[in-house]
Motif scaffolding. Structure first.
Motif, PDB file in Angstrom:
ATOM      1  N   GLU A   6       0.809  -1.218   0.000  1.00  0.00           N
ATOM      2  CA  GLU A   6       0.000   0.000   0.000  1.00  0.00           C
ATOM      3  C   GLU A   6       0.843   1.268   0.000  1.00  0.00           C
ATOM      4  O   GLU A   6       0.406   2.326  -0.468  1.00  0.00           O
ATOM      5  CB  GLU A   6      -0.946   0.026   1.205  1.00  0.00           C
ATOM      6  N   GLN A   7       2.070   1.203   0.557  1.00  0.00           N
ATOM      7  CA  GLN A   7       2.980   2.347   0.581  1.00  0.00           C
ATOM      8  C   GLN A   7       2.308   3.600   1.136  1.00  0.00           C
ATOM      9  O   GLN A   7       2.301   4.669   0.512  1.00  0.00           O
ATOM     10  CB  GLN A   7       3.545   2.601  -0.796  1.00  0.00           C
ATOM     11  N   ALA A   8       1.786   3.477   2.339  1.00  0.00           N
ATOM     12  CA  ALA A   8       1.085   4.597   2.966  1.00  0.00           C
ATOM     13  C   ALA A   8       2.001   5.788   3.209  1.00  0.00           C
ATOM     14  O   ALA A   8       1.531   6.925   3.304  1.00  0.00           O
ATOM     15  CB  ALA A   8       0.465   4.138   4.292  1.00  0.00           C
ATOM     16  N   ASP A   9       3.281   5.567   3.318  1.00  0.00           N
ATOM     17  CA  ASP A   9       4.226   6.648   3.597  1.00  0.00           C
ATOM     18  C   ASP A   9       4.775   7.323   2.347  1.00  0.00           C
ATOM     19  O   ASP A   9       5.595   8.232   2.446  1.00  0.00           O
ATOM     20  CB  ASP A   9       5.418   6.108   4.406  1.00  0.00           C
ATOM     21  N   ARG A  10       4.343   6.891   1.186  1.00  0.00           N
ATOM     22  CA  ARG A  10       4.893   7.454  -0.056  1.00  0.00           C
ATOM     23  C   ARG A  10       4.624   8.953  -0.130  1.00  0.00           C
ATOM     24  O   ARG A  10       3.514   9.423   0.132  1.00  0.00           O
ATOM     25  CB  ARG A  10       4.304   6.754  -1.270  1.00  0.00           C
ATOM     26  N   VAL A  11       5.645   9.706  -0.515  1.00  0.00           N
ATOM     27  CA  VAL A  11       5.523  11.148  -0.689  1.00  0.00           C
ATOM     28  C   VAL A  11       4.862  11.424  -2.031  1.00  0.00           C
ATOM     29  O   VAL A  11       5.213  10.815  -3.038  1.00  0.00           O
ATOM     30  CB  VAL A  11       6.910  11.827  -0.629  1.00  0.00           C
ATOM     31  N   ARG A  12       3.911  12.354  -2.040  1.00  0.00           N
ATOM     32  CA  ARG A  12       3.219  12.697  -3.277  1.00  0.00           C
ATOM     33  C   ARG A  12       3.341  14.196  -3.553  1.00  0.00           C
ATOM     34  O   ARG A  12       3.679  14.985  -2.669  1.00  0.00           O
ATOM     35  CB  ARG A  12       1.731  12.318  -3.180  1.00  0.00           C
ATOM     36  N   THR A  13       3.067  14.573  -4.782  1.00  0.00           N
ATOM     37  CA  THR A  13       3.018  15.972  -5.147  1.00  0.00           C
ATOM     38  C   THR A  13       1.748  16.224  -5.942  1.00  0.00           C
ATOM     39  O   THR A  13       0.990  15.295  -6.234  1.00  0.00           O
ATOM     40  CB  THR A  13       4.269  16.388  -5.951  1.00  0.00           C
ATOM     41  N   ASP A  14       1.498  17.500  -6.289  1.00  0.00           N
ATOM     42  CA  ASP A  14       0.287  17.832  -7.034  1.00  0.00           C
ATOM     43  C   ASP A  14       0.620  18.035  -8.507  1.00  0.00           C
ATOM     44  O   ASP A  14       1.783  18.027  -8.904  1.00  0.00           O
ATOM     45  CB  ASP A  14      -0.385  19.079  -6.456  1.00  0.00           C
ATOM     46  N   GLU A  15      -0.419  18.203  -9.311  1.00  0.00           N
ATOM     47  CA  GLU A  15      -0.210  18.388 -10.741  1.00  0.00           C
ATOM     48  C   GLU A  15       0.405  19.750 -11.027  1.00  0.00           C
ATOM     49  O   GLU A  15       0.017  20.762 -10.421  1.00  0.00           O
ATOM     50  CB  GLU A  15      -1.522  18.239 -11.500  1.00  0.00           C
ATOM     51  N   ALA A  16       1.343  19.783 -11.938  1.00  0.00           N
ATOM     52  CA  ALA A  16       1.952  21.024 -12.401  1.00  0.00           C
ATOM     53  C   ALA A  16       1.466  21.264 -13.828  1.00  0.00           C
ATOM     54  O   ALA A  16       1.954  20.617 -14.767  1.00  0.00           O
ATOM     55  CB  ALA A  16       3.470  20.927 -12.368  1.00  0.00           C
ATOM     56  N   PRO A  17       0.501  22.159 -14.028  1.00  0.00           N
ATOM     57  CA  PRO A  17      -0.094  22.329 -15.360  1.00  0.00           C
ATOM     58  C   PRO A  17       0.926  22.606 -16.463  1.00  0.00           C
ATOM     59  O   PRO A  17       0.779  22.098 -17.584  1.00  0.00           O
ATOM     60  CB  PRO A  17      -1.042  23.516 -15.154  1.00  0.00           C
ATOM     61  N   ASP A  18       1.960  23.405 -16.164  1.00  0.00           N
ATOM     62  CA  ASP A  18       2.955  23.711 -17.200  1.00  0.00           C
ATOM     63  C   ASP A  18       3.704  22.455 -17.643  1.00  0.00           C
ATOM     64  O   ASP A  18       4.016  22.295 -18.832  1.00  0.00           O
ATOM     65  CB  ASP A  18       3.951  24.742 -16.676  1.00  0.00           C
ATOM     66  N   ALA A  19       3.985  21.567 -16.668  1.00  0.00           N
ATOM     67  CA  ALA A  19       4.662  20.309 -16.998  1.00  0.00           C
ATOM     68  C   ALA A  19       3.720  19.371 -17.745  1.00  0.00           C
ATOM     69  O   ALA A  19       4.104  18.730 -18.735  1.00  0.00           O
ATOM     70  CB  ALA A  19       5.182  19.641 -15.735  1.00  0.00           C
ATOM     71  N   ALA A  20       2.465  19.298 -17.278  1.00  0.00           N
ATOM     72  CA  ALA A  20       1.489  18.409 -17.912  1.00  0.00           C
ATOM     73  C   ALA A  20       1.256  18.796 -19.367  1.00  0.00           C
ATOM     74  O   ALA A  20       1.027  17.934 -20.228  1.00  0.00           O
ATOM     75  CB  ALA A  20       0.181  18.445 -17.136  1.00  0.00           C
ATOM     76  N   ALA A  21       1.338  20.093 -19.655  1.00  0.00           N
ATOM     77  CA  ALA A  21       1.102  20.561 -21.022  1.00  0.00           C
ATOM     78  C   ALA A  21       2.195  20.117 -21.979  1.00  0.00           C
ATOM     79  O   ALA A  21       2.003  20.139 -23.202  1.00  0.00           O
ATOM     80  CB  ALA A  21       0.998  22.088 -21.029  1.00  0.00           C
TER      81      ALA A  21
END
Length: 333
Positions: A61-76
């Motif tokens: 499950e990796q409950a401790d995994r670090v996450r980030t949010d979407e970066a629209p400029d990168a996604a584009a």
């Protein structure tokens, strides 16, 4: 939820920085249990010394995994033909041991630091991460065939690979010398291995480094080192623990893990896999498909918001951090 306890990394002198590509070993359940028992003793010693152990989640499950949010400029920047399904398919070699890529407690889910970095990139690009357990031998074909859109698997940048693949760097790949605890060894330069018996994998960057160092020592009138060849890292470490081997040269991330769970070994020095040059570990994708620019932007987003640093810290790899991602860095610098 199962956890492996890692002691904080003791600083080691960094001779140079580089891409760690080499010997790693599958770890059996029995070996993992033995390592965890040794880790308990090592943890107790660490607490007695006043340091705080780092607890790492080994569940699927990796409950401790670090996450980030979407970066629209990168996604584009994601090419339409790659992003249309909303999934980023990456290959990770799950046949090793922590921290890079290994199987979780269910013996099926690939987890580790490489998966976590890939997750940061997928998050920043607004894509779902799909991890494919890929052997080291198969990743180039997987990328070239299109079965894998990228590989996050301790792949180092070199001139030959730059002809076929694009890279976005995210880690220094450092090799480490592991010795028996209390050996008194410190290995920072060629003269430090004179007269030692060293374990190494045949045909690896580590072997080339040790042969170069030995030739340099002999030219200086120093005693040569004796190289003992091992196909499996765990066998080399047994040789170190028994005293048959003075030190083993292998990938730093695996050495950090072994040091954390096995009180009988410790890291006594580090060196660049590309010594005397500098090389890096990078996200790898097919050359010219346009994805590498998106990777660079996604990684920069993770660098800027602190999720990149937190991910490396989670796995005890802060020593291998880079200042910024670089696309297709020059080799031999």
């Amino acid at each position: 939820m199962s956890r492996t306890v890692l002691r904080p990394r003791r600083p080691a002198a960094i001779v140079a920085l580089g891409a760690a590509l080499a010997l790693s070993a599958c770890t059996s359940s029995a070996e993992i249990e033995a390592d965890q028992r040794a880790g308990s003793a090592s943890d107790a010693a660490s607490e007695a010394a006043g340091s705080t152990p780092l607890s790492v989640d080994t569940s699927p499950e990796q409950a401790d995994r670090v996450r980030t949010d979407e970066a629209p400029d990168a996604a584009a920047l994601v090419p339409a033909d790659i992003g249309e399904d909303g999934v980023l398919t990456v290959g990770v070699n799950g046949s090793g041991e922590p921290p890079l890529g290994f199987l979780a407690d269910d013996n099926a889910t690939v987890v580790g630091s490489e998966v976590d970095v890939a997750q940061l990139v997928a998050d920043a690009l607004g894509l779902e991460l799909e991890v494919v357990n890929t052997s080291w031998e198969q990743w180039p074909l997987g990328v070239q065939s299109g079965d894998l859109e990228a590989v996050f698997s301790n792949v180092g940048v070199n001139a030959e690979r730059l002809q076929l693949f694009d890279f976005a760097t995210y880690r220094q790949g450092i090799m480490a010398f592991t010795a028996r605890t209390g050996s008194g060894l410190t290995i920072e330069e060629p003269a430090d291995i004179a007269g030692l018996t060293l374990a190494v994998g045949s045909g690896t960057n580590q072997e080339r480094i040790l042969l170069d160092w030995t030739a340099q020592n002999e030219a200086a009138g120093l005693e040569p080192a004796t190289l003992e060849y091992y196909a499996v890292a765990s066998d080399a470490l047994l040789g170190v623990q028994s005293g048959r081997i003075d030190a083993y040269l292998g990938p730093n991330p695996n050495a950090v893990y072994q040091e954390s769970v096995n009180a009988e070994v410790e890291v006594v020095g580090t060196v660049n896999a590309g010594w005397p040059n500098t090389t890096y570990v990078a996200a790898t994708t097919l050359k010219g498909n346009g994805l590498v620019e998106a990777f660079e932007a996604a990684l920069q987003h993770a660098f800027d918001d602190g999720s990149y640093a937190a991910t490396l810290e989670r796995w005890g790899l802060s020593d291998e951090a880079v200042d910024e991602p670089v696309v297709n860095p020059p080799v031999g610098s």
